[in-house]
Design a protein around this motif. Structure first.
Motif, PDB file in Angstrom:
ATOM      1  N   PHE A  15       0.841  -1.200   0.000  1.00 13.77           N
ATOM      2  CA  PHE A  15       0.000   0.000   0.000  1.00 13.77           C
ATOM      3  C   PHE A  15       0.868   1.238   0.000  1.00 13.77           C
ATOM      4  O   PHE A  15       2.063   1.182   0.289  1.00 13.77           O
ATOM      5  CB  PHE A  15      -0.956   0.002   1.199  1.00 13.77           C
ATOM      6  N   ALA A  16       0.251   2.360  -0.350  1.00 17.14           N
ATOM      7  CA  ALA A  16       0.948   3.642  -0.406  1.00 17.14           C
ATOM      8  C   ALA A  16       0.399   4.570   0.669  1.00 17.14           C
ATOM      9  O   ALA A  16      -0.787   4.526   1.000  1.00 17.14           O
ATOM     10  CB  ALA A  16       0.768   4.281  -1.777  1.00 17.14           C
ATOM     11  N   ILE A  17       1.290   5.401   1.194  1.00 20.87           N
ATOM     12  CA  ILE A  17       0.911   6.463   2.129  1.00 20.87           C
ATOM     13  C   ILE A  17       1.329   7.776   1.484  1.00 20.87           C
ATOM     14  O   ILE A  17       2.436   7.875   0.952  1.00 20.87           O
ATOM     15  CB  ILE A  17       1.641   6.340   3.470  1.00 20.87           C
ATOM     16  N   VAL A  18       0.456   8.761   1.530  1.00 21.96           N
ATOM     17  CA  VAL A  18       0.759  10.077   0.979  1.00 21.96           C
ATOM     18  C   VAL A  18       0.503  11.118   2.060  1.00 21.96           C
ATOM     19  O   VAL A  18      -0.547  11.102   2.714  1.00 21.96           O
ATOM     20  CB  VAL A  18      -0.114  10.372  -0.265  1.00 21.96           C
ATOM     21  N   VAL A  19       1.456  12.022   2.245  1.00 21.96           N
ATOM     22  CA  VAL A  19       1.313  13.096   3.225  1.00 21.96           C
ATOM     23  C   VAL A  19       0.510  14.230   2.599  1.00 21.96           C
ATOM     24  O   VAL A  19       0.819  14.680   1.489  1.00 21.96           O
ATOM     25  CB  VAL A  19       2.694  13.619   3.680  1.00 21.96           C
ATOM     26  N   VAL A  20      -0.525  14.669   3.313  1.00 20.25           N
ATOM     27  CA  VAL A  20      -1.368  15.776   2.861  1.00 20.25           C
ATOM     28  C   VAL A  20      -1.522  16.784   3.998  1.00 20.25           C
ATOM     29  O   VAL A  20      -1.142  16.525   5.133  1.00 20.25           O
ATOM     30  CB  VAL A  20      -2.766  15.276   2.408  1.00 20.25           C
ATOM     31  N   LYS A  21      -2.089  17.918   3.683  1.00 19.59           N
ATOM     32  CA  LYS A  21      -2.383  18.932   4.693  1.00 19.59           C
ATOM     33  C   LYS A  21      -3.519  18.429   5.591  1.00 19.59           C
ATOM     34  O   LYS A  21      -4.389  17.677   5.154  1.00 19.59           O
ATOM     35  CB  LYS A  21      -2.820  20.245   4.038  1.00 19.59           C
ATOM     36  N   LYS A  22      -3.513  18.894   6.821  1.00 22.56           N
ATOM     37  CA  LYS A  22      -4.500  18.439   7.812  1.00 22.56           C
ATOM     38  C   LYS A  22      -5.933  18.721   7.372  1.00 22.56           C
ATOM     39  O   LYS A  22      -6.823  17.893   7.579  1.00 22.56           O
ATOM     40  CB  LYS A  22      -4.201  19.127   9.155  1.00 22.56           C
ATOM     41  N   HIS A  23      -6.186  19.866   6.741  1.00 20.74           N
ATOM     42  CA  HIS A  23      -7.564  20.189   6.339  1.00 20.74           C
ATOM     43  C   HIS A  23      -8.090  19.202   5.289  1.00 20.74           C
ATOM     44  O   HIS A  23      -9.291  18.960   5.226  1.00 20.74           O
ATOM     45  CB  HIS A  23      -7.683  21.646   5.858  1.00 20.74           C
ATOM     46  N   ILE A  24      -7.209  18.634   4.494  1.00 24.20           N
ATOM     47  CA  ILE A  24      -7.639  17.628   3.516  1.00 24.20           C
ATOM     48  C   ILE A  24      -8.034  16.357   4.247  1.00 24.20           C
ATOM     49  O   ILE A  24      -9.076  15.755   3.963  1.00 24.20           O
ATOM     50  CB  ILE A  24      -6.533  17.355   2.479  1.00 24.20           C
ATOM     51  N   LEU A  25      -7.236  15.957   5.211  1.00 22.35           N
ATOM     52  CA  LEU A  25      -7.538  14.754   5.987  1.00 22.35           C
ATOM     53  C   LEU A  25      -8.841  14.915   6.763  1.00 22.35           C
ATOM     54  O   LEU A  25      -9.604  13.967   6.905  1.00 22.35           O
ATOM     55  CB  LEU A  25      -6.386  14.466   6.951  1.00 22.35           C
ATOM     56  N   ASP A  26      -9.107  16.118   7.242  1.00 17.20           N
ATOM     57  CA  ASP A  26     -10.297  16.372   8.055  1.00 17.20           C
ATOM     58  C   ASP A  26     -11.590  16.417   7.241  1.00 17.20           C
ATOM     59  O   ASP A  26     -12.670  16.342   7.814  1.00 17.20           O
ATOM     60  CB  ASP A  26     -10.146  17.681   8.826  1.00 17.20           C
ATOM     61  N   SER A  27     -11.484  16.547   5.937  1.00 21.82           N
ATOM     62  CA  SER A  27     -12.668  16.625   5.082  1.00 21.82           C
ATOM     63  C   SER A  27     -12.863  15.304   4.342  1.00 21.82           C
ATOM     64  O   SER A  27     -12.030  14.937   3.505  1.00 21.82           O
ATOM     65  CB  SER A  27     -12.499  17.753   4.059  1.00 21.82           C
ATOM     66  N   PRO A  28     -13.951  14.583   4.628  1.00 18.33           N
ATOM     67  CA  PRO A  28     -14.181  13.325   3.913  1.00 18.33           C
ATOM     68  C   PRO A  28     -14.196  13.501   2.393  1.00 18.33           C
ATOM     69  O   PRO A  28     -13.632  12.679   1.669  1.00 18.33           O
ATOM     70  CB  PRO A  28     -15.548  12.857   4.432  1.00 18.33           C
ATOM     71  N   HIS A  29     -14.806  14.577   1.927  1.00 19.74           N
ATOM     72  CA  HIS A  29     -14.876  14.815   0.478  1.00 19.74           C
ATOM     73  C   HIS A  29     -13.484  15.064  -0.107  1.00 19.74           C
ATOM     74  O   HIS A  29     -13.107  14.458  -1.113  1.00 19.74           O
ATOM     75  CB  HIS A  29     -15.802  15.999   0.182  1.00 19.74           C
ATOM     76  N   GLU A  30     -12.713  15.939   0.522  1.00 18.74           N
ATOM     77  CA  GLU A  30     -11.368  16.238   0.014  1.00 18.74           C
ATOM     78  C   GLU A  30     -10.443  15.033   0.149  1.00 18.74           C
ATOM     79  O   GLU A  30      -9.567  14.821  -0.691  1.00 18.74           O
ATOM     80  CB  GLU A  30     -10.779  17.456   0.723  1.00 18.74           C
ATOM     81  N   SER A  31     -10.637  14.240   1.186  1.00 19.29           N
ATOM     82  CA  SER A  31      -9.829  13.022   1.344  1.00 19.29           C
ATOM     83  C   SER A  31     -10.076  12.055   0.198  1.00 19.29           C
ATOM     84  O   SER A  31      -9.135  11.489  -0.368  1.00 19.29           O
ATOM     85  CB  SER A  31     -10.155  12.321   2.663  1.00 19.29           C
ATOM     86  N   GLU A  32     -11.335  11.848  -0.129  1.00 20.71           N
ATOM     87  CA  GLU A  32     -11.662  10.940  -1.231  1.00 20.71           C
ATOM     88  C   GLU A  32     -11.100  11.461  -2.550  1.00 20.71           C
ATOM     89  O   GLU A  32     -10.591  10.689  -3.363  1.00 20.71           O
ATOM     90  CB  GLU A  32     -13.175  10.733  -1.333  1.00 20.71           C
ATOM     91  N   GLU A  33     -11.185  12.775  -2.766  1.00 17.61           N
ATOM     92  CA  GLU A  33     -10.607  13.369  -3.975  1.00 17.61           C
ATOM     93  C   GLU A  33      -9.102  13.151  -4.025  1.00 17.61           C
ATOM     94  O   GLU A  33      -8.545  12.814  -5.069  1.00 17.61           O
ATOM     95  CB  GLU A  33     -10.906  14.871  -4.038  1.00 17.61           C
ATOM     96  N   ALA A  34      -8.435  13.348  -2.898  1.00 15.15           N
ATOM     97  CA  ALA A  34      -6.981  13.180  -2.847  1.00 15.15           C
ATOM     98  C   ALA A  34      -6.596  11.726  -3.107  1.00 15.15           C
ATOM     99  O   ALA A  34      -5.670  11.452  -3.882  1.00 15.15           O
ATOM    100  CB  ALA A  34      -6.447  13.642  -1.500  1.00 15.15           C
ATOM    101  N   ILE A  35      -7.307  10.798  -2.486  1.00 12.18           N
ATOM    102  CA  ILE A  35      -7.020   9.374  -2.713  1.00 12.18           C
ATOM    103  C   ILE A  35      -7.193   9.050  -4.191  1.00 12.18           C
ATOM    104  O   ILE A  35      -6.341   8.385  -4.795  1.00 12.18           O
ATOM    105  CB  ILE A  35      -7.901   8.488  -1.812  1.00 12.18           C
ATOM    106  N   SER A  36      -8.266   9.530  -4.795  1.00 14.78           N
ATOM    107  CA  SER A  36      -8.504   9.285  -6.227  1.00 14.78           C
ATOM    108  C   SER A  36      -7.404   9.893  -7.094  1.00 14.78           C
ATOM    109  O   SER A  36      -7.014   9.315  -8.109  1.00 14.78           O
ATOM    110  CB  SER A  36      -9.857   9.858  -6.656  1.00 14.78           C
ATOM    111  N   THR A  37      -6.905  11.048  -6.697  1.00 14.87           N
ATOM    112  CA  THR A  37      -5.840  11.709  -7.444  1.00 14.87           C
ATOM    113  C   THR A  37      -4.541  10.907  -7.394  1.00 14.87           C
ATOM    114  O   THR A  37      -3.833  10.792  -8.400  1.00 14.87           O
ATOM    115  CB  THR A  37      -5.590  13.128  -6.888  1.00 14.87           C
ATOM    116  N   PHE A  38      -4.226  10.355  -6.228  1.00 14.27           N
ATOM    117  CA  PHE A  38      -2.963   9.645  -6.060  1.00 14.27           C
ATOM    118  C   PHE A  38      -3.004   8.186  -6.519  1.00 14.27           C
ATOM    119  O   PHE A  38      -1.959   7.596  -6.778  1.00 14.27           O
ATOM    120  CB  PHE A  38      -2.491   9.728  -4.608  1.00 14.27           C
ATOM    121  N   MET A  39      -4.183   7.599  -6.642  1.00  9.51           N
ATOM    122  CA  MET A  39      -4.287   6.178  -7.018  1.00  9.51           C
ATOM    123  C   MET A  39      -3.565   5.837  -8.327  1.00  9.51           C
ATOM    124  O   MET A  39      -2.879   4.818  -8.385  1.00  9.51           O
ATOM    125  CB  MET A  39      -5.743   5.729  -7.058  1.00  9.51           C
TER     126      MET A  39
END
Length: 86
Positions: A15-39
């Motif tokens: 699996f992969a781990i990607v470091v993001v800003k805290k506000h992205i992690l705190d937002s379910p919508h932004e988290s899903e977008e970020a995961i989709s971007t990095f996949m």
């Protein structure tokens, strides 16, 4: 764009781990977008996001079994590296 991340293989799961800003992690919508971007950068691997909380304690979002595993690791045990995404 450069980002910090890591690829880990544990108990047969890579699996992969990607470091993001805290506000992205705190937002379910932004988290899903970020995961989709990095996949696409980590084909066939689950992607977990990591951000540091107020006290520097890492927090994770992603697949529950991987998040639980990472919660028991010290960040220094993760093989971080810098990736470039264009």
């Amino acid at each position: 764009m450069k980002f910090q991340g890591a690829v880990i293989k544990e108990q047969g799961v890579t699996f992969a781990i990607v470091v993001v800003k805290k506000h992205i992690l705190d937002s379910p919508h932004e988290s899903e977008e970020a995961i989709s971007t990095f996949m696409p950068l980590f084909p066939g691997m689950p992607v977990v996001l990591m951000a540091q909380g107020f006290r520097g304690i890492p927090e994770y979002r992603g697949r529950a079994d991987i998040v639980n595993f990472l919660a028991n690791l010290h960040p220094s045990q993760i093989p971080w590296q810098e990736y470039t995404y264009s």
